[in-house]
Design an enzyme around this catalytic site. Structure first.
Site, PDB file in Angstrom:
ATOM      1  N   ASP A   8       0.857  -1.187   0.000  1.00 38.00           N
ATOM      2  CA  ASP A   8       0.000   0.000   0.000  1.00 38.00           C
ATOM      3  C   ASP A   8       0.898   1.242   0.000  1.00 38.00           C
ATOM      4  O   ASP A   8       2.126   1.142  -0.200  1.00 38.00           O
ATOM      5  CB  ASP A   8      -0.995  -0.032   1.174  1.00 38.00           C
ATOM      6  CG  ASP A   8      -0.356   0.202   2.538  1.00 38.00           C
ATOM      7  OD1 ASP A   8       0.888   0.356   2.616  1.00 38.00           O
ATOM      8  OD2 ASP A   8      -1.097   0.211   3.539  1.00 38.00           O
ATOM      9  N   HIS A   9       0.301   2.405   0.253  1.00 35.00           N
ATOM     10  CA  HIS A   9       1.050   3.661   0.201  1.00 35.00           C
ATOM     11  C   HIS A   9       2.240   3.700   1.155  1.00 35.00           C
ATOM     12  O   HIS A   9       3.253   4.330   0.862  1.00 35.00           O
ATOM     13  CB  HIS A   9       0.100   4.829   0.508  1.00 35.00           C
ATOM     14  CG  HIS A   9      -0.665   4.652   1.788  1.00 35.00           C
ATOM     15  ND1 HIS A   9      -1.756   3.813   1.874  1.00 35.00           N
ATOM     16  CD2 HIS A   9      -0.480   5.170   3.033  1.00 35.00           C
ATOM     17  CE1 HIS A   9      -2.219   3.844   3.115  1.00 35.00           C
ATOM     18  NE2 HIS A   9      -1.463   4.649   3.839  1.00 35.00           N
ATOM     19  N   CYS A  65       2.907  -3.381   4.091  1.00 34.24           N
ATOM     20  CA  CYS A  65       2.018  -2.273   4.449  1.00 34.24           C
ATOM     21  C   CYS A  65       2.636  -1.612   5.674  1.00 34.24           C
ATOM     22  O   CYS A  65       3.838  -1.775   5.911  1.00 34.24           O
ATOM     23  CB  CYS A  65       0.569  -2.731   4.649  1.00 34.24           C
ATOM     24  SG  CYS A  65       0.253  -3.789   6.075  1.00 34.24           S
ATOM     25  N   GLY A  66       1.882  -0.883   6.438  1.00 37.43           N
ATOM     26  CA  GLY A  66       2.476  -0.198   7.584  1.00 37.43           C
ATOM     27  C   GLY A  66       3.043  -1.170   8.604  1.00 37.43           C
ATOM     28  O   GLY A  66       4.179  -1.041   9.055  1.00 37.43           O
ATOM     29  N   THR A  67       2.234  -2.159   8.961  1.00 37.89           N
ATOM     30  CA  THR A  67       2.665  -3.162   9.934  1.00 37.89           C
ATOM     31  C   THR A  67       2.945  -4.526   9.305  1.00 37.89           C
ATOM     32  O   THR A  67       3.539  -5.393   9.952  1.00 37.89           O
ATOM     33  CB  THR A  67       1.558  -3.389  10.982  1.00 37.89           C
ATOM     34  OG1 THR A  67       0.376  -3.828  10.281  1.00 37.89           O
ATOM     35  CG2 THR A  67       1.249  -2.129  11.765  1.00 37.89           C
ATOM     36  N   VAL A  69       0.534  -6.462   8.829  1.00 42.07           N
ATOM     37  CA  VAL A  69      -0.565  -7.290   9.337  1.00 42.07           C
ATOM     38  C   VAL A  69      -1.808  -7.219   8.448  1.00 42.07           C
ATOM     39  O   VAL A  69      -2.335  -8.240   8.009  1.00 42.07           O
ATOM     40  CB  VAL A  69      -0.917  -6.917  10.795  1.00 42.07           C
ATOM     41  CG1 VAL A  69      -2.155  -7.663  11.264  1.00 42.07           C
ATOM     42  CG2 VAL A  69       0.256  -7.224  11.712  1.00 42.07           C
ATOM     43  N   GLY A  70      -2.268  -6.005   8.177  1.00 41.20           N
ATOM     44  CA  GLY A  70      -3.511  -5.870   7.407  1.00 41.20           C
ATOM     45  C   GLY A  70      -3.416  -6.553   6.052  1.00 41.20           C
ATOM     46  O   GLY A  70      -4.314  -7.307   5.646  1.00 41.20           O
ATOM     47  N   HIS A  98       9.134 -24.618   7.839  1.00 40.66           N
ATOM     48  CA  HIS A  98       8.109 -25.368   8.579  1.00 40.66           C
ATOM     49  C   HIS A  98       6.697 -25.175   8.039  1.00 40.66           C
ATOM     50  O   HIS A  98       5.904 -26.109   8.050  1.00 40.66           O
ATOM     51  CB  HIS A  98       8.113 -24.954  10.061  1.00 40.66           C
ATOM     52  CG  HIS A  98       9.315 -25.449  10.809  1.00 40.66           C
ATOM     53  ND1 HIS A  98       9.406 -25.427  12.183  1.00 40.66           N
ATOM     54  CD2 HIS A  98      10.497 -25.972  10.370  1.00 40.66           C
ATOM     55  CE1 HIS A  98      10.579 -25.920  12.563  1.00 40.66           C
ATOM     56  NE2 HIS A  98      11.268 -26.247  11.479  1.00 40.66           N
ATOM     57  N   ASN A  99       6.370 -23.960   7.647  1.00 37.89           N
ATOM     58  CA  ASN A  99       4.974 -23.652   7.275  1.00 37.89           C
ATOM     59  C   ASN A  99       4.756 -23.568   5.772  1.00 37.89           C
ATOM     60  O   ASN A  99       3.630 -23.382   5.329  1.00 37.89           O
ATOM     61  CB  ASN A  99       4.535 -22.320   7.911  1.00 37.89           C
ATOM     62  CG  ASN A  99       4.892 -22.216   9.381  1.00 37.89           C
ATOM     63  OD1 ASN A  99       5.677 -21.352   9.767  1.00 37.89           O
ATOM     64  ND2 ASN A  99       4.373 -23.099  10.202  1.00 37.89           N
ATOM     65  N   ARG A 109       6.639   0.371   8.612  1.00 37.68           N
ATOM     66  CA  ARG A 109       6.754   1.206   9.814  1.00 37.68           C
ATOM     67  C   ARG A 109       7.336   0.418  10.988  1.00 37.68           C
ATOM     68  O   ARG A 109       7.465   0.937  12.090  1.00 37.68           O
ATOM     69  CB  ARG A 109       5.369   1.751  10.195  1.00 37.68           C
ATOM     70  CG  ARG A 109       4.818   2.708   9.144  1.00 37.68           C
ATOM     71  CD  ARG A 109       3.387   3.103   9.411  1.00 37.68           C
ATOM     72  NE  ARG A 109       2.882   3.954   8.335  1.00 37.68           N
ATOM     73  CZ  ARG A 109       1.600   4.108   8.042  1.00 37.68           C
ATOM     74  NH1 ARG A 109       0.675   3.474   8.749  1.00 37.68           N
ATOM     75  NH2 ARG A 109       1.224   4.883   7.047  1.00 37.68           N
ATOM     76  N   ARG A 132       7.030 -34.142   8.743  1.00 37.49           N
ATOM     77  CA  ARG A 132       5.950 -33.833   9.694  1.00 37.49           C
ATOM     78  C   ARG A 132       5.350 -32.446   9.423  1.00 37.49           C
ATOM     79  O   ARG A 132       4.177 -32.192   9.723  1.00 37.49           O
ATOM     80  CB  ARG A 132       6.443 -33.933  11.136  1.00 37.49           C
ATOM     81  CG  ARG A 132       7.449 -32.873  11.543  1.00 37.49           C
ATOM     82  CD  ARG A 132       7.993 -33.152  12.948  1.00 37.49           C
ATOM     83  NE  ARG A 132       8.818 -32.063  13.449  1.00 37.49           N
ATOM     84  CZ  ARG A 132      10.089 -31.865  13.109  1.00 37.49           C
ATOM     85  NH1 ARG A 132      10.683 -32.678  12.241  1.00 37.49           N
ATOM     86  NH2 ARG A 132      10.780 -30.864  13.628  1.00 37.49           N
ATOM     87  N   HIS A 133       6.147 -31.596   8.839  1.00 38.83           N
ATOM     88  CA  HIS A 133       5.643 -30.251   8.530  1.00 38.83           C
ATOM     89  C   HIS A 133       4.622 -30.292   7.391  1.00 38.83           C
ATOM     90  O   HIS A 133       3.690 -29.500   7.368  1.00 38.83           O
ATOM     91  CB  HIS A 133       6.800 -29.311   8.199  1.00 38.83           C
ATOM     92  CG  HIS A 133       7.787 -29.203   9.321  1.00 38.83           C
ATOM     93  ND1 HIS A 133       7.462 -28.646  10.529  1.00 38.83           N
ATOM     94  CD2 HIS A 133       9.073 -29.630   9.432  1.00 38.83           C
ATOM     95  CE1 HIS A 133       8.507 -28.694  11.342  1.00 38.83           C
ATOM     96  NE2 HIS A 133       9.499 -29.299  10.700  1.00 38.83           N
ATOM     97  N   ARG A 136       1.266 -31.041   8.798  1.00 43.36           N
ATOM     98  CA  ARG A 136       0.657 -29.881   9.473  1.00 43.36           C
ATOM     99  C   ARG A 136       0.145 -28.861   8.456  1.00 43.36           C
ATOM    100  O   ARG A 136      -0.916 -28.258   8.651  1.00 43.36           O
ATOM    101  CB  ARG A 136       1.689 -29.247  10.416  1.00 43.36           C
ATOM    102  CG  ARG A 136       2.010 -30.188  11.574  1.00 43.36           C
ATOM    103  CD  ARG A 136       3.308 -29.884  12.263  1.00 43.36           C
ATOM    104  NE  ARG A 136       3.605 -30.904  13.266  1.00 43.36           N
ATOM    105  CZ  ARG A 136       4.775 -31.033  13.868  1.00 43.36           C
ATOM    106  NH1 ARG A 136       5.770 -30.204  13.585  1.00 43.36           N
ATOM    107  NH2 ARG A 136       4.964 -31.989  14.756  1.00 43.36           N
TER     108      ARG A 136
HETATM  109  C1  RB5 Z   1      -2.299   2.398   6.612  1.00 36.23           C
HETATM  110  O1  RB5 Z   1      -2.282   3.596   7.307  1.00 36.23           O
HETATM  111  C2  RB5 Z   1      -2.079   1.241   7.566  1.00 36.23           C
HETATM  112  O2  RB5 Z   1      -3.215   1.030   8.318  1.00 36.23           O
HETATM  113  C3  RB5 Z   1      -1.704  -0.003   6.788  1.00 36.23           C
HETATM  114  O3  RB5 Z   1      -0.564   0.232   6.043  1.00 36.23           O
HETATM  115  C4  RB5 Z   1      -1.385  -1.237   7.606  1.00 36.23           C
HETATM  116  O4  RB5 Z   1      -0.499  -0.972   8.627  1.00 36.23           O
HETATM  117  C5  RB5 Z   1      -2.528  -2.045   8.069  1.00 36.23           C
HETATM  118  O5  RB5 Z   1      -2.378  -3.118   8.652  1.00 36.23           O
END
Ligand code: RB5
Length: 146
Positions: A8-9, A65-67, A69-70, A98-99, A109, A132-133, A136
């Site tokens: 993303d941005h 992305c930022g984290t 995660v999303g 393993h995965n 970030r 074994r992996h 799973r």
């Molecule tokens: C965008 O601001 C931020 O929410 C996105 O990059 C990300 O970190 C989401 O998980």
């Protein structure tokens, strides 16, 4: 290998560095991320990379992305995708060994460019161990059939 890179941005700058590294390593990059720093929606790019990998158009993927995660949450909604968020090189190696993660994600970030490059090197340098992996991973795949 063909590697789909999505972002993303918040990941535009880091993608450029990762693309350079991956190309220097001899791989082909399929850029499915945004090249604009204007605010956008990370699920769009997580999906694009995940669909490319699930369809076999790319051998694996890298998401930013930022984290991390999303975009990984979005990618993991696509059948056949095992996307793992990595903030260190040990995790990056183990998610392949393993995965059998077919996509890694990290946060622009959260990790700096040098750490991100080490993460990519660790992931691309690792091989799935099977055994074994595999059992799973098969159990994870079975959850997609429900
Ligand atoms: C965008 O601001 C931020 O929410 C996105 O990059 C990300 O970190 C989401 O998980």
């Amino acid at each position: 290998m063909k590697i789909a890179i999505g972002n993303d941005h918040s990941g535009v700058e880091l993608k450029a560095e990762i693309t350079k590294l991956v190309e220097e390593m001899g791989h082909e990059v399929i850029n499915v991320g945004t090249d604009s720093t204007e605010s956008c929606d990370y699920p769009v790019y997580g999906e694009k990379a995940a669909r490319a990998v699930a369809a076999g158009e790319a051998d694996c993927g890298i998401l930013i992305c930022g984290t991390g995660v999303g975009i990984s949450l979005a990618a993991n909604k696509i059948k056949g995708i095992r996307c793992a968020v990595c903030s260190d090189t040990t995790t990056a190696r183990l998610v392949k060994e393993h995965n059998d993660a077919n996509i890694i994600a990290f946060g622009a970030r959260i990790v700096g460019a040098e750490k991100a490059k080490d993460i990519v090197r660790a992931y691309l340098g690792a091989e799935f161990m099977g055994g074994r992996h595999q059992r799973r991973v098969d159990l994870i795949s079975r959850l997609e059939e429900e």
